[in-house]
Motif scaffolding. Structure first.
Motif, PDB file in Angstrom:
ATOM      1  N   VAL A  46     -21.274   6.192 -25.389  1.00  0.00           N
ATOM      2  CA  VAL A  46     -21.010   7.326 -24.444  1.00  0.00           C
ATOM      3  C   VAL A  46     -19.944   8.467 -25.211  1.00  0.00           C
ATOM      4  CG1 VAL A  46     -21.320   5.992 -22.383  1.00  0.00           C
ATOM      5  CG2 VAL A  46     -19.027   5.932 -23.602  1.00  0.00           C
ATOM      6  N   GLN A  47     -19.248   7.884 -26.257  1.00  0.00           N
ATOM      7  CA  GLN A  47     -18.543   8.714 -26.942  1.00  0.00           C
ATOM      8  C   GLN A  47     -19.561   9.954 -27.501  1.00  0.00           C
ATOM      9  OE1 GLN A  47     -16.531   6.330 -29.616  1.00  0.00           O
ATOM     10  NE2 GLN A  47     -14.678   5.936 -28.321  1.00  0.00           N
ATOM     11  N   GLN A  48     -20.591   9.781 -28.307  1.00  0.00           N
ATOM     12  CA  GLN A  48     -21.502  10.615 -28.541  1.00  0.00           C
ATOM     13  C   GLN A  48     -21.603  11.800 -27.462  1.00  0.00           C
ATOM     14  OE1 GLN A  48     -24.825   8.621 -30.186  1.00  0.00           O
ATOM     15  NE2 GLN A  48     -23.636   7.439 -31.775  1.00  0.00           N
ATOM     16  N   GLN A  49     -21.601  11.399 -26.315  1.00  0.00           N
ATOM     17  CA  GLN A  49     -21.955  12.246 -25.091  1.00  0.00           C
ATOM     18  C   GLN A  49     -20.719  12.823 -24.417  1.00  0.00           C
ATOM     19  OE1 GLN A  49     -24.452   9.984 -22.450  1.00  0.00           O
ATOM     20  NE2 GLN A  49     -25.781   9.463 -24.170  1.00  0.00           N
ATOM     21  N   GLN A  50     -19.697  12.943 -24.840  1.00  0.00           N
ATOM     22  CA  GLN A  50     -18.233  13.236 -24.472  1.00  0.00           C
ATOM     23  C   GLN A  50     -18.132  12.373 -23.200  1.00  0.00           C
ATOM     24  OE1 GLN A  50     -18.000  17.512 -24.288  1.00  0.00           O
ATOM     25  NE2 GLN A  50     -17.949  17.740 -26.318  1.00  0.00           N
ATOM     26  N   LEU A  51     -18.418  11.273 -23.358  1.00  0.00           N
ATOM     27  CA  LEU A  51     -18.210  10.135 -21.971  1.00  0.00           C
ATOM     28  C   LEU A  51     -17.362   9.274 -22.452  1.00  0.00           C
ATOM     29  CD1 LEU A  51     -21.669   9.707 -20.678  1.00  0.00           C
ATOM     30  CD2 LEU A  51     -20.015  11.435 -19.576  1.00  0.00           C
ATOM     31  N   ARG A  52     -16.646   8.606 -21.421  1.00  0.00           N
ATOM     32  CA  ARG A  52     -15.886   7.556 -21.929  1.00  0.00           C
ATOM     33  C   ARG A  52     -16.174   6.064 -21.249  1.00  0.00           C
ATOM     34  NH1 ARG A  52      -9.847   8.024 -23.566  1.00  0.00           N
ATOM     35  NH2 ARG A  52     -10.436   5.833 -23.667  1.00  0.00           N
ATOM     36  N   ALA A  53     -15.875   5.014 -21.673  1.00  0.00           N
ATOM     37  CA  ALA A  53     -15.813   3.785 -20.856  1.00  0.00           C
ATOM     38  C   ALA A  53     -14.831   3.016 -21.105  1.00  0.00           C
ATOM     39  CB  ALA A  53     -17.598   3.279 -21.300  1.00  0.00           C
ATOM     40  N   GLY A  54     -14.724   1.962 -20.043  1.00  0.00           N
ATOM     41  CA  GLY A  54     -13.598   1.012 -20.124  1.00  0.00           C
ATOM     42  C   GLY A  54     -13.980  -0.096 -19.208  1.00  0.00           C
ATOM     43  N   GLN A  55     -13.432  -1.169 -19.421  1.00  0.00           N
ATOM     44  CA  GLN A  55     -13.567  -2.259 -18.672  1.00  0.00           C
ATOM     45  C   GLN A  55     -12.510  -2.401 -17.293  1.00  0.00           C
ATOM     46  OE1 GLN A  55     -13.662  -5.962 -20.512  1.00  0.00           O
ATOM     47  NE2 GLN A  55     -13.418  -7.132 -18.630  1.00  0.00           N
ATOM     48  N   ALA A  56     -13.091  -2.510 -16.327  1.00  0.00           N
ATOM     49  CA  ALA A  56     -12.225  -2.443 -14.815  1.00  0.00           C
ATOM     50  C   ALA A  56     -11.542  -3.718 -14.744  1.00  0.00           C
ATOM     51  CB  ALA A  56     -13.224  -2.360 -13.628  1.00  0.00           C
ATOM     52  N   ASN A  57     -10.387  -4.139 -14.162  1.00  0.00           N
ATOM     53  CA  ASN A  57      -9.776  -5.194 -14.148  1.00  0.00           C
ATOM     54  C   ASN A  57      -9.466  -5.417 -12.612  1.00  0.00           C
ATOM     55  OD1 ASN A  57      -7.485  -3.604 -13.867  1.00  0.00           O
ATOM     56  ND2 ASN A  57      -6.575  -4.295 -15.931  1.00  0.00           N
ATOM     57  N   ALA A  58      -9.695  -4.420 -11.776  1.00  0.00           N
ATOM     58  CA  ALA A  58      -9.458  -4.525 -10.255  1.00  0.00           C
ATOM     59  C   ALA A  58     -10.356  -3.646  -9.483  1.00  0.00           C
ATOM     60  CB  ALA A  58      -7.979  -4.342 -10.023  1.00  0.00           C
ATOM     61  N   PHE A  59     -10.712  -3.825  -8.395  1.00  0.00           N
ATOM     62  CA  PHE A  59     -11.475  -2.842  -7.448  1.00  0.00           C
ATOM     63  C   PHE A  59     -11.229  -2.897  -6.239  1.00  0.00           C
ATOM     64  CE2 PHE A  59     -13.301  -7.075  -6.656  1.00  0.00           C
ATOM     65  CZ  PHE A  59     -14.081  -6.910  -5.482  1.00  0.00           C
ATOM     66  N   VAL A  60     -11.519  -1.797  -5.485  1.00  0.00           N
ATOM     67  CA  VAL A  60     -11.435  -1.752  -4.009  1.00  0.00           C
ATOM     68  C   VAL A  60     -12.918  -1.227  -3.551  1.00  0.00           C
ATOM     69  CG1 VAL A  60     -10.288  -0.517  -1.962  1.00  0.00           C
ATOM     70  CG2 VAL A  60      -9.174  -1.467  -4.076  1.00  0.00           C
ATOM     71  N   LEU A  61     -13.383  -1.703  -2.651  1.00  0.00           N
ATOM     72  CA  LEU A  61     -14.606  -1.115  -1.919  1.00  0.00           C
ATOM     73  C   LEU A  61     -14.466  -0.597  -0.618  1.00  0.00           C
ATOM     74  CD1 LEU A  61     -17.051  -4.218  -2.538  1.00  0.00           C
ATOM     75  CD2 LEU A  61     -16.587  -2.408  -4.029  1.00  0.00           C
ATOM     76  N   VAL A  62     -14.878   0.665  -0.647  1.00  0.00           N
ATOM     77  CA  VAL A  62     -14.637   1.336   0.709  1.00  0.00           C
ATOM     78  C   VAL A  62     -16.213   1.716   1.216  1.00  0.00           C
ATOM     79  CG1 VAL A  62     -13.644   3.083   1.927  1.00  0.00           C
ATOM     80  CG2 VAL A  62     -12.683   2.347  -0.048  1.00  0.00           C
ATOM     81  N   PRO A  63     -16.735   0.722   1.888  1.00  0.00           N
ATOM     82  CA  PRO A  63     -18.211   0.947   2.600  1.00  0.00           C
ATOM     83  C   PRO A  63     -18.265   1.831   3.795  1.00  0.00           C
ATOM     84  CG  PRO A  63     -17.603  -1.189   2.826  1.00  0.00           C
ATOM     85  CD  PRO A  63     -16.432  -0.751   2.241  1.00  0.00           C
ATOM     86  N   GLN A  64     -17.193   1.591   4.472  1.00  0.00           N
ATOM     87  CA  GLN A  64     -17.119   2.472   5.781  1.00  0.00           C
ATOM     88  C   GLN A  64     -15.972   3.291   5.891  1.00  0.00           C
ATOM     89  OE1 GLN A  64     -17.711  -0.730   8.719  1.00  0.00           O
ATOM     90  NE2 GLN A  64     -19.914   0.125   8.993  1.00  0.00           N
ATOM     91  N   PRO A  65     -15.892   4.523   5.196  1.00  0.00           N
ATOM     92  CA  PRO A  65     -14.751   5.351   5.073  1.00  0.00           C
ATOM     93  C   PRO A  65     -14.341   5.984   6.546  1.00  0.00           C
ATOM     94  CG  PRO A  65     -16.372   6.521   4.275  1.00  0.00           C
ATOM     95  CD  PRO A  65     -16.889   5.001   4.606  1.00  0.00           C
TER      96      PRO A  65
END
Length: 87
Positions: A8-27
């Motif tokens: 992804v660095q070659q495409q001006q993208l970045r990546a990282g590992q998540a350590n927490a999440f929140v799902l909002v299926p019905q906003p």
């Protein structure tokens, strides 16, 4: 993880590992469905994910798998994709 970051660095993208999440299926009306991931102590969002992505992210955190977020450098809080790394 290192391979993903190099790609992804070659495409001006970045990546990282998540350590927490929140799902909002019905906003609340007028807002998109969303998955929020905490990566590098910042909240990043994937808007309008499909049902499968909701399930996969939830299951990945329950199972201890890596959840990787990918974003563009110009818009660091908006995720382009989420990848699940199973060991």
């Amino acid at each position: 993880m290192q391979q993903v970051v190099q790609q992804v660095q070659q495409q001006q993208l970045r990546a990282g590992q998540a350590n927490a999440f929140v799902l909002v299926p019905q906003p609340i009306p007028g807002h998109p469905r969303a998955i929020f991931l905490r990566i590098e102590n910042q909240i990043r969002v994937l808007n309008n994910p499909n049902d499968t992505t909701f399930d996969q992210v939830s299951e990945a955190f329950k199972s201890g798998f890596q959840v990787i977020g990918v974003w563009e450098q110009q818009t660091p809080h908006i995720l382009r994709s989420i990848q699940i790394r199973k060991f």
